[in-house]
Design a protein around this motif. Sequence first.
Motif, PDB file in Angstrom:
ATOM      1  N   LEU A 125       0.779  -1.096  -0.175  1.00 32.55           N
ATOM      2  CA  LEU A 125       0.115  -0.134   0.060  1.00 32.55           C
ATOM      3  C   LEU A 125       0.822   1.294  -0.220  1.00 32.55           C
ATOM      4  CD1 LEU A 125      -2.619  -0.972   2.773  1.00 32.55           C
ATOM      5  CD2 LEU A 125      -2.839  -1.077   0.120  1.00 32.55           C
ATOM      6  N   PRO A 126       0.645   2.257  -0.820  1.00 35.74           N
ATOM      7  CA  PRO A 126       1.327   3.511  -0.784  1.00 35.74           C
ATOM      8  C   PRO A 126       1.726   3.952   0.644  1.00 35.74           C
ATOM      9  CG  PRO A 126      -0.464   3.514  -2.397  1.00 35.74           C
ATOM     10  CD  PRO A 126      -0.719   2.295  -1.701  1.00 35.74           C
ATOM     11  N   GLY A 127       2.850   4.498   0.956  1.00 32.99           N
ATOM     12  CA  GLY A 127       3.149   4.964   2.225  1.00 32.99           C
ATOM     13  C   GLY A 127       3.056   3.966   3.487  1.00 32.99           C
ATOM     14  N   VAL A 128       2.774   2.676   3.205  1.00 30.99           N
ATOM     15  CA  VAL A 128       2.599   1.834   4.319  1.00 30.99           C
ATOM     16  C   VAL A 128       3.764   0.810   4.099  1.00 30.99           C
ATOM     17  CG1 VAL A 128       1.466   0.033   5.424  1.00 30.99           C
ATOM     18  CG2 VAL A 128       0.076   1.879   4.418  1.00 30.99           C
ATOM     19  N   ASP A 129       4.488   0.772   5.609  1.00 30.90           N
ATOM     20  CA  ASP A 129       5.829  -0.103   5.786  1.00 30.90           C
ATOM     21  C   ASP A 129       5.114  -1.387   6.303  1.00 30.90           C
ATOM     22  OD1 ASP A 129       7.879  -1.441   6.901  1.00 30.90           O
ATOM     23  OD2 ASP A 129       8.537   0.220   7.737  1.00 30.90           O
ATOM     24  N   LEU A 196      -2.029   6.292  15.114  1.00 32.61           N
ATOM     25  CA  LEU A 196      -1.265   7.639  14.773  1.00 32.61           C
ATOM     26  C   LEU A 196      -0.593   7.598  13.388  1.00 32.61           C
ATOM     27  CD1 LEU A 196       0.748   8.270  18.280  1.00 32.61           C
ATOM     28  CD2 LEU A 196      -1.149   9.440  17.220  1.00 32.61           C
ATOM     29  N   SER A 197      -0.695   6.442  12.599  1.00 36.36           N
ATOM     30  CA  SER A 197       0.046   6.339  11.436  1.00 36.36           C
ATOM     31  C   SER A 197      -0.942   5.368  10.332  1.00 36.36           C
ATOM     32  CB  SER A 197       1.345   5.631  11.672  1.00 36.36           C
ATOM     33  OG  SER A 197       1.070   4.306  12.160  1.00 36.36           O
ATOM     34  N   LEU A 198      -0.473   5.540   9.346  1.00 35.06           N
ATOM     35  CA  LEU A 198      -1.273   4.503   8.320  1.00 35.06           C
ATOM     36  C   LEU A 198      -0.906   3.081   8.583  1.00 35.06           C
ATOM     37  CD1 LEU A 198       0.149   6.410   4.867  1.00 35.06           C
ATOM     38  CD2 LEU A 198      -2.271   6.451   5.839  1.00 35.06           C
ATOM     39  N   GLU A 199       0.221   2.743   9.354  1.00 33.44           N
ATOM     40  CA  GLU A 199       0.229   1.480   9.594  1.00 33.44           C
ATOM     41  C   GLU A 199      -0.564   1.078  10.619  1.00 33.44           C
ATOM     42  OE1 GLU A 199       4.046   2.484   7.750  1.00 33.44           O
ATOM     43  OE2 GLU A 199       2.796   3.634   9.203  1.00 33.44           O
ATOM     44  N   ASP A 205      -7.610  -2.340  11.055  1.00 35.10           N
ATOM     45  CA  ASP A 205      -8.488  -2.975  10.079  1.00 35.10           C
ATOM     46  C   ASP A 205      -8.442  -4.501  10.324  1.00 35.10           C
ATOM     47  OD1 ASP A 205      -9.749  -0.696   9.494  1.00 35.10           O
ATOM     48  OD2 ASP A 205      -9.206  -0.866   7.336  1.00 35.10           O
ATOM     49  N   PHE A 206      -7.086  -4.818  10.171  1.00 34.59           N
ATOM     50  CA  PHE A 206      -6.677  -6.422  10.401  1.00 34.59           C
ATOM     51  C   PHE A 206      -7.256  -6.806  11.709  1.00 34.59           C
ATOM     52  CE2 PHE A 206      -2.340  -5.982   7.884  1.00 34.59           C
ATOM     53  CZ  PHE A 206      -3.313  -5.893   6.567  1.00 34.59           C
ATOM     54  N   ASP A 207      -7.142  -6.249  12.860  1.00 30.63           N
ATOM     55  CA  ASP A 207      -7.750  -6.608  13.819  1.00 30.63           C
ATOM     56  C   ASP A 207      -9.238  -6.918  13.786  1.00 30.63           C
ATOM     57  OD1 ASP A 207      -7.835  -6.885  16.918  1.00 30.63           O
ATOM     58  OD2 ASP A 207      -8.924  -5.140  17.083  1.00 30.63           O
ATOM     59  N   LYS A 208      -9.956  -6.109  13.029  1.00 28.98           N
ATOM     60  CA  LYS A 208     -11.368  -6.262  12.847  1.00 28.98           C
ATOM     61  C   LYS A 208     -11.776  -7.292  11.856  1.00 28.98           C
ATOM     62  CE  LYS A 208     -12.486  -1.409  14.035  1.00 28.98           C
ATOM     63  NZ  LYS A 208     -11.095  -0.924  14.227  1.00 28.98           N
ATOM     64  N   VAL A 209     -10.912  -7.608  10.719  1.00 31.11           N
ATOM     65  CA  VAL A 209     -10.854  -8.566   9.737  1.00 31.11           C
ATOM     66  C   VAL A 209     -10.848  -9.884  10.354  1.00 31.11           C
ATOM     67  CG1 VAL A 209      -9.967  -9.467   7.770  1.00 31.11           C
ATOM     68  CG2 VAL A 209     -10.570  -7.333   8.001  1.00 31.11           C
ATOM     69  N   GLN A 238     -11.014   1.359   8.057  1.00 29.64           N
ATOM     70  CA  GLN A 238     -10.352   2.806   7.773  1.00 29.64           C
ATOM     71  C   GLN A 238      -9.570   2.743   6.512  1.00 29.64           C
ATOM     72  OE1 GLN A 238      -8.568   5.085  11.468  1.00 29.64           O
ATOM     73  NE2 GLN A 238      -8.313   2.578  11.833  1.00 29.64           N
ATOM     74  N   THR A 239      -9.414   1.435   5.812  1.00 28.34           N
ATOM     75  CA  THR A 239      -8.773   1.391   4.611  1.00 28.34           C
ATOM     76  C   THR A 239      -9.320   0.580   3.505  1.00 28.34           C
ATOM     77  OG1 THR A 239      -7.671  -0.660   5.313  1.00 28.34           O
ATOM     78  CG2 THR A 239      -6.529   1.264   6.180  1.00 28.34           C
ATOM     79  N   GLU A 240      -9.108   0.969   2.613  1.00 30.17           N
ATOM     80  CA  GLU A 240      -9.719   0.001   1.462  1.00 30.17           C
ATOM     81  C   GLU A 240      -9.327  -1.415   1.523  1.00 30.17           C
ATOM     82  OE1 GLU A 240     -12.103   1.315  -0.818  1.00 30.17           O
ATOM     83  OE2 GLU A 240     -11.549   3.086   0.205  1.00 30.17           O
ATOM     84  N   LEU A 241      -8.307  -1.705   1.803  1.00 28.05           N
ATOM     85  CA  LEU A 241      -7.825  -3.141   2.138  1.00 28.05           C
ATOM     86  C   LEU A 241      -8.571  -3.831   3.108  1.00 28.05           C
ATOM     87  CD1 LEU A 241      -5.883  -5.667   1.595  1.00 28.05           C
ATOM     88  CD2 LEU A 241      -4.305  -4.786   3.280  1.00 28.05           C
ATOM     89  N   GLY A 242      -8.847  -3.174   4.223  1.00 26.83           N
ATOM     90  CA  GLY A 242      -9.599  -3.727   5.273  1.00 26.83           C
ATOM     91  C   GLY A 242     -11.377  -3.888   4.678  1.00 26.83           C
TER      92      GLY A 242
END
Length: 256
Positions: A125-129, A196-199, A205-209, A238-242
């Motif tokens: 994902l753009p900007g995500v480590d 606090l961050s994109l990560e 989102d992973f937590d909910k998924v 919060q993310t399109e991936l989630g």
Amino acid sequence: MGSGSRALLCKSFVPSLASSTSPHLFPFSFFKSRASSSSTARARVSGMASDPPPSSSSSPPPSAPGNGGDASSVPTSSAIDFLSLCHRLKTTKRAGWVLRDVQNPESIADHMYRMGLMALIASDLPGVDRDKCIKMAIVHDIAEAIVGDITPSDGVPKQEKSRREREAIDYMSKLLGGGQRAEEIGQLWMEYEENLSLEAKVVKDFDKVEMILQALEYETEQGKNLEEFFQSTTGKFQTELGKAWASEIASRRTQS
């Protein structure tokens, strides 16, 4: 820390946090009270605190320098003490499933492990480590090794829950001996906690998924109706991936 002190620590894990002289953080007594006043299912959640800690009011071990002066090193004794404490993540069952009588429910560590896999296989994902996401998934619930899996049904205000967990993270950082590794864990946990961050947004989102995927699996395997878990995540990704992963899970649920 001498060998005698380490033995005591490994036996009681966190005596200072369990001490009656610490009125502001009482994870062990909190879970013990749940076991005595709740149903058998609740007692299983509080199993991590079934053995009362000693009455010692000793302080957490002081920060120790890394081996050879390397701030990124972790003293061997500190590493083993820390890992022994984290064993509780493997044995503490996720409270939401226990309270709904799910058979053989996952542990906290089970939940974090699959979140780590999610971060590992996720598309870039753009900007995500991605590596940072993997670390954050491993760390995000680590304070529950001390405070347990506190749920809304426990009646603990969100602010109080956060305070207990912050204090647990501080203790664990000292137990680890301080230094860069301990600081990294604390920073990752705080970043996730405060979103606090994109990560952090991705991992939340992973937590909910992971939760709704697990709910679907329990519904399929055990004939449960766990609609409330799906409802609790509606509109919160919060993310399109989630959103995409949650949509796929919802689609499979309607087809099952």
